[in-house]
Every structure is written in C-alpha cells, then in structure tokens.
Enzyme design. Structure first.
Site, PDB file in Angstrom:
ATOM      1  N   ARG A 164       6.849   1.198  -3.294  1.00  0.00           N
ATOM      2  CA  ARG A 164       5.677   0.362  -3.004  1.00  0.00           C
ATOM      3  C   ARG A 164       5.973  -1.119  -3.204  1.00  0.00           C
ATOM      4  NH1 ARG A 164       4.135   4.961  -2.278  1.00  0.00           N
ATOM      5  NH2 ARG A 164       5.749   4.558  -0.804  1.00  0.00           N
ATOM      6  N   SER A 237      -5.148   3.350  -3.509  1.00  0.00           N
ATOM      7  CA  SER A 237      -4.757   3.436  -4.924  1.00  0.00           C
ATOM      8  C   SER A 237      -4.787   2.041  -5.531  1.00  0.00           C
ATOM      9  CB  SER A 237      -3.345   3.995  -5.045  1.00  0.00           C
ATOM     10  OG  SER A 237      -3.309   5.278  -4.479  1.00  0.00           O
ATOM     11  N   GLU A 343      -1.875  -2.433  -7.570  1.00  0.00           N
ATOM     12  CA  GLU A 343      -1.196  -2.348  -6.274  1.00  0.00           C
ATOM     13  C   GLU A 343      -1.694  -3.412  -5.283  1.00  0.00           C
ATOM     14  OE1 GLU A 343      -0.549   1.576  -4.099  1.00  0.00           O
ATOM     15  OE2 GLU A 343      -1.470   0.366  -2.542  1.00  0.00           O
TER      16      GLU A 343
HETATM   17  C1  FAD Z   1      -8.400   4.389   1.876  1.00  0.00           C
HETATM   18  C2  FAD Z   1      -7.033   3.748   1.716  1.00  0.00           C
HETATM   19  C3  FAD Z   1      -5.912   4.555   1.630  1.00  0.00           C
HETATM   20  C4  FAD Z   1      -4.633   3.980   1.475  1.00  0.00           C
HETATM   21  N1  FAD Z   1      -3.556   4.800   1.393  1.00  0.00           N
HETATM   22  C5  FAD Z   1      -2.316   4.266   1.247  1.00  0.00           C
HETATM   23  C6  FAD Z   1      -1.172   5.114   1.163  1.00  0.00           C
HETATM   24  O1  FAD Z   1      -1.268   6.338   1.224  1.00  0.00           O
HETATM   25  N2  FAD Z   1       0.035   4.534   1.012  1.00  0.00           N
HETATM   26  C7  FAD Z   1       0.195   3.186   0.963  1.00  0.00           C
HETATM   27  O2  FAD Z   1       1.330   2.727   0.830  1.00  0.00           O
HETATM   28  N3  FAD Z   1      -0.875   2.356   1.046  1.00  0.00           N
HETATM   29  C8  FAD Z   1      -2.117   2.861   1.185  1.00  0.00           C
HETATM   30  N4  FAD Z   1      -3.211   2.043   1.248  1.00  0.00           N
HETATM   31  C9  FAD Z   1      -3.030   0.591   1.145  1.00  0.00           C
HETATM   32  C10 FAD Z   1      -2.992  -0.150   2.503  1.00  0.00           C
HETATM   33  O3  FAD Z   1      -3.625   0.568   3.501  1.00  0.00           O
HETATM   34  C11 FAD Z   1      -1.564  -0.451   2.940  1.00  0.00           C
HETATM   35  O4  FAD Z   1      -0.878  -1.194   1.968  1.00  0.00           O
HETATM   36  C12 FAD Z   1      -1.547  -1.226   4.279  1.00  0.00           C
HETATM   37  O5  FAD Z   1      -0.224  -1.352   4.744  1.00  0.00           O
HETATM   38  C13 FAD Z   1      -2.159  -2.609   4.168  1.00  0.00           C
HETATM   39  O6  FAD Z   1      -2.286  -3.100   5.475  1.00  0.00           O
HETATM   40  P1  FAD Z   1      -3.297  -4.235   5.870  1.00  0.00           P
HETATM   41  O7  FAD Z   1      -2.982  -4.631   7.273  1.00  0.00           O
HETATM   42  O8  FAD Z   1      -4.684  -3.816   5.608  1.00  0.00           O
HETATM   43  O9  FAD Z   1      -2.847  -5.395   4.870  1.00  0.00           O
HETATM   44  P2  FAD Z   1      -3.764  -6.450   4.087  1.00  0.00           P
HETATM   45  O10 FAD Z   1      -4.582  -5.735   3.088  1.00  0.00           O
HETATM   46  O11 FAD Z   1      -4.494  -7.322   5.044  1.00  0.00           O
HETATM   47  O12 FAD Z   1      -2.649  -7.293   3.351  1.00  0.00           O
HETATM   48  C14 FAD Z   1      -1.963  -6.749   2.252  1.00  0.00           C
HETATM   49  C15 FAD Z   1      -0.921  -7.781   1.777  1.00  0.00           C
HETATM   50  O13 FAD Z   1       0.090  -7.929   2.759  1.00  0.00           O
HETATM   51  C16 FAD Z   1       0.145  -9.264   3.235  1.00  0.00           C
HETATM   52  N5  FAD Z   1       0.374  -9.170   4.681  1.00  0.00           N
HETATM   53  C17 FAD Z   1      -0.330  -8.436   5.578  1.00  0.00           C
HETATM   54  N6  FAD Z   1       0.221  -8.557   6.800  1.00  0.00           N
HETATM   55  C18 FAD Z   1       1.275  -9.388   6.667  1.00  0.00           C
HETATM   56  C19 FAD Z   1       2.243  -9.911   7.575  1.00  0.00           C
HETATM   57  N7  FAD Z   1       2.230  -9.607   8.876  1.00  0.00           N
HETATM   58  N8  FAD Z   1       3.203 -10.755   7.091  1.00  0.00           N
HETATM   59  C20 FAD Z   1       3.227 -11.087   5.770  1.00  0.00           C
HETATM   60  N9  FAD Z   1       2.336 -10.637   4.870  1.00  0.00           N
HETATM   61  C21 FAD Z   1       1.372  -9.791   5.317  1.00  0.00           C
HETATM   62  C22 FAD Z   1      -1.184  -9.896   2.890  1.00  0.00           C
HETATM   63  O14 FAD Z   1      -1.059 -11.304   2.724  1.00  0.00           O
HETATM   64  C23 FAD Z   1      -1.499  -9.182   1.584  1.00  0.00           C
HETATM   65  O15 FAD Z   1      -0.803  -9.783   0.530  1.00  0.00           O
HETATM   66  C24 FAD Z   1      -4.494   2.574   1.403  1.00  0.00           C
HETATM   67  C25 FAD Z   1      -5.648   1.771   1.494  1.00  0.00           C
HETATM   68  C26 FAD Z   1      -6.900   2.349   1.645  1.00  0.00           C
HETATM   69  C27 FAD Z   1      -8.116   1.477   1.743  1.00  0.00           C
END
Ligand code: FAD
Length: 348
Positions: A164, A237, A343
């Site tokens: 992670r 998480s 996380e």
């Molecule tokens: C219900 C639920 C279940 C989930 N299950 C999992 C799971 O099973 N496994 C897991 O690993 N995660 C899980 N997650 C966490 C999350 O979905 C992942 O980490 C996902 O990849 C985040 O994507 P996002 O586009 O929403 O990022 P955001 O939340 O918008 O951003 C997260 C971080 O990444 C940075 N970021 C985003 N895009 C970029 C980019 N293009 N370049 C540079 N920085 C960037 C942002 O600045 C921020 O710091 C879960 C979340 C939820 C709500």
C-alpha cells in the site's frame, strides 16, 4: 485539446467518498496533458500550492478546505492494445480498466474489481485486494514532474512499490501520474490465492467468476460504493494492516491467549511477510481494543460491517472523524503496543 478553466471556492466534500471537508479556493479539471501543465503553471505563477484529486476515495479534506488549486484528473484515454497491454489515462474510472480486461479474458486485475477511484491513483498506494496488487502488472507509469513541468516514464523499479505504498505516496509533491501501462496475461488463468476467495470459487474459475466473487465479498463488507448502503461514506480501510517483528507478533499472540481474546493461536489473524516480519489485521486489533463494528461517535463511527472502515453518517466534520481515528489509534497502541498508520491522505 481543452483550455484551462479555473473555478473558485468549490466544495470538495461532494467530490470525495467520505463527503466531508471544506472548499478548494481554486479548482480545475485536467482533461489532457496540456491543461494539466497549464494548471500547475498557473498555480506556480500565483504563488499557490496545488494538489491532485482523483475520485476522492482515499482522501480526507480538512474542514477549512484547501487554500490553493485542486486539479481533478480527467485524462480519459483508455487503450487495450494487442498482447494484453492496457494504457489508461489517469482520469479513467478504475472499473472501466478492470471490466475491460476481464471481458477480454486478460488476467491480472480481476481481484481488484470494485475498488473505487481512478486509474491514475492506483500506483500511488499500489492498490491491492484479494491477493493481487497493481505493482504485479504495471510496466510503466507516465508522470509529470512538478518541479520542471516535463513528462517522463518511470519503470516499476523507479516507482518503489511496497505494501500500500510507492515513491508517489512517500513523496507526494514530486510527480503527477498522467497514465499507467499494465501488462496482462491474455487468456491467462485468474488469481485465486486468497483464503476467503478460495472458499467461494474454484481454482480454475473464469476471470469473470472471480471478478463477481470479489464483488460479492466486497459488498458484504460495504467495500463497494453503493448509494443504498448505510456504510457508504468511507475512504475504505482507514488504517494499514501493521507489519511487526516476529517477536512482537509472538508477544501479541501470548497476550491474546492470556486475556482469552482467542481460544488458540491460529485464530489470531496474521500473515508472514517475505522479510521475516508479520502482518497483523488492523481490524482485529481495533475490535479487540474495544471498538465493535458500528461504534458511533456522533456523526462518525466504524462501519457496521468492517472494523477497519471509518464511516461518516452525514452532517459531520473532518475534525470529528480525525478525533475518532486518534482515539482508535491511541487505544490500540495502549492495548497492544502497535502503532496504526492512517491509509487515506489528508489534503493539507
Ligand atoms: C469503499 C472503498 C473501498 C476501497 N477498497 C480498497 C482496496 O480494496 N484496496 C485499495 O488499495 N484501496 C481501496 N480503497 C481506497 C481507494 O479506492 C484507492 O486508494 C484508490 O486508488 C484511490 O483512487 P482515487 O482516484 O479516488 O484517489 P484520490 O482519493 O482522489 O487520491 C488519493 C491520493 O492519491 C493522489 N492522487 C490521485 N490521483 C493522482 C495522480 N494522477 N497523480 C498523483 N497523485 C494522485 C491524491 O493527491 C491523493 O493523495 C477503497 C476505498 C473505498 C471508499
């Protein structure tokens, strides 16, 4: 090509899955690389900080909002090329990548179905679930360097992926991910190597059977975005599963037996890591520290289905959420001597 359009005073809560936090002083969407560069240059010229937003599913927005420019990634190109090669723009919904791969019988992402967010965020914390993680199949990450505003391609070794985490998570100010390239296995067997999954699908299940089984497991834990689920407002998480030394793990097993938290050592969930340490289940530690699923603190609480997810029930604040997270972290530290690490990232 699109042009740069800056909006002002934009509420961020609706752009996150937690639905919490204040406004961005300035906001834009980057639909292509030209606008992405223009946006970051605009912020630099104004002497403002800038932050990147994907789908907002792993982000906590402070109540006071963000005083600079928030750039939401909307680069939407998605290519499925011969040989199992997938190139996804940072703004592509992750579900489209997984579903597109599974429908072509390309293996490597089937266990990552149901993870919310955008493709560009997947390398940030090396998203993973049910025995797979994106680092297994990423071949290249195209990034924009924030210091020079030039693009470069990073090999997986340069991304320094870990559990992670990655170079991007450790050093969030350095790069913006513009697109990600994955190498999948055409007609490859799917991955069924996670105990919970093994119980419900056979080792030779099709990729779509695996995908559907994963979604069913995730739904039971409120780990998919479902508008009808009372646990729907979360960031997934909230804490990482802590990795401790083998001796600390033994100490916790002894304590659990002594305090009758488990009837036998094998009932304490723990997994050896390749470097001889032991990964513990943060959800188990949280519950045994006295926080049952569904525990509430006003408008926030623990999910009723998953002790590792902090949930916002509506009408709450980020301060309440963080105070509850601190309470949990402190109690787990007191009870088990284990430090839980958050996380999701705080947009600060
Ligand atoms: C219900 C639920 C279940 C989930 N299950 C999992 C799971 O099973 N496994 C897991 O690993 N995660 C899980 N997650 C966490 C999350 O979905 C992942 O980490 C996902 O990849 C985040 O994507 P996002 O586009 O929403 O990022 P955001 O939340 O918008 O951003 C997260 C971080 O990444 C940075 N970021 C985003 N895009 C970029 C980019 N293009 N370049 C540079 N920085 C960037 C942002 O600045 C921020 O710091 C879960 C979340 C939820 C709500």
């Amino acid at each position: 090509m699109t042009t740069l359009e800056i909006q002002h005073d934009v509420p961020l809560a609706p752009l996150t899955t937690l639905g919490l936090g204040g406004r961005a002083r300035h906001f834009t969407r980057a639909y292509d690389e030209v606008v992405l560069v223009a946006a970051l240059r605009w912020a630099d010229d104004q002497g403002l900080r800038s932050a990147i937003l994907g789908g907002g599913s792993n982000l906590i927005v402070p109540d006071e909002g963000y005083p600079g420019l928030v750039v939401q990634m909307a680069l939407g190109d998605l290519e499925f090329a011969p040989g199992g090669r997938v190139i996804a723009g940072a703004g592509v919904h992750w579900t489209a990548v997984v579903d597109g791969a599974v429908s072509r019988s390309w293996a490597g992402l089937e266990c990552l179905a149901g993870i919310p967010g955008l493709a560009g965020a997947t390398p940030i914390q090396n998203v993973g679930a049910y025995g797979q993680e994106v680092a297994d199949v990423i071949t290249e990450v195209r990034v924009l360097r924030r210091d020079t505003l030039t693009f470069e391609s990073l090999t997986p070794a340069k991304c320094a992926f870990g559990y992670r985490t990655s170079r991007f998570k450790r050093d969030p100010e350095r790069f913006v991910v513009s697109s990600v390239c994955f190498a999948l296995r055409e007609d490859g067997p799917g991955s069924v190597r996670y105990a919970e999954l093994e119980k419900i699908v056979s080792a030779d299940a099709s990729l779509d059977e695996i995908r559907r089984a994963v979604l069913a497991l995730r739904r039971k834990k409120s780990m998919v975005l479902d508008p009808d689920d009372p646990n729907r407002r979360s960031a997934g998480s909230f804490f990482l599963n802590p990795i401790v030394s083998a001796s600390d793990a033994e100490r916790i097993v002894d304590q659990a037996l002594r305090e009758r938290l488990v009837a036998s050592p094998d009932l304490l969930p723990r997994f050896p890591t390749s470097d001889g340490r032991v990964k513990l289940a943060a959800g188990w530690l949280i519950e045994k520290a006295g926080f049952e699923k569904g525990t509430r603190r006003g408008a926030v609480g623990l999910s009723t289905r998953h002790a590792l997810a902090l949930v916002h029930h509506g009408g709450g604040t980020t301060s309440e959420l963080l105070a509850f997270a601190d309470e949990i972290r402190d109690r787990v530290q007191e009870r088990f001597g284990v430090e839980l690490e958050r996380e999701p990232r705080l947009l600060a």
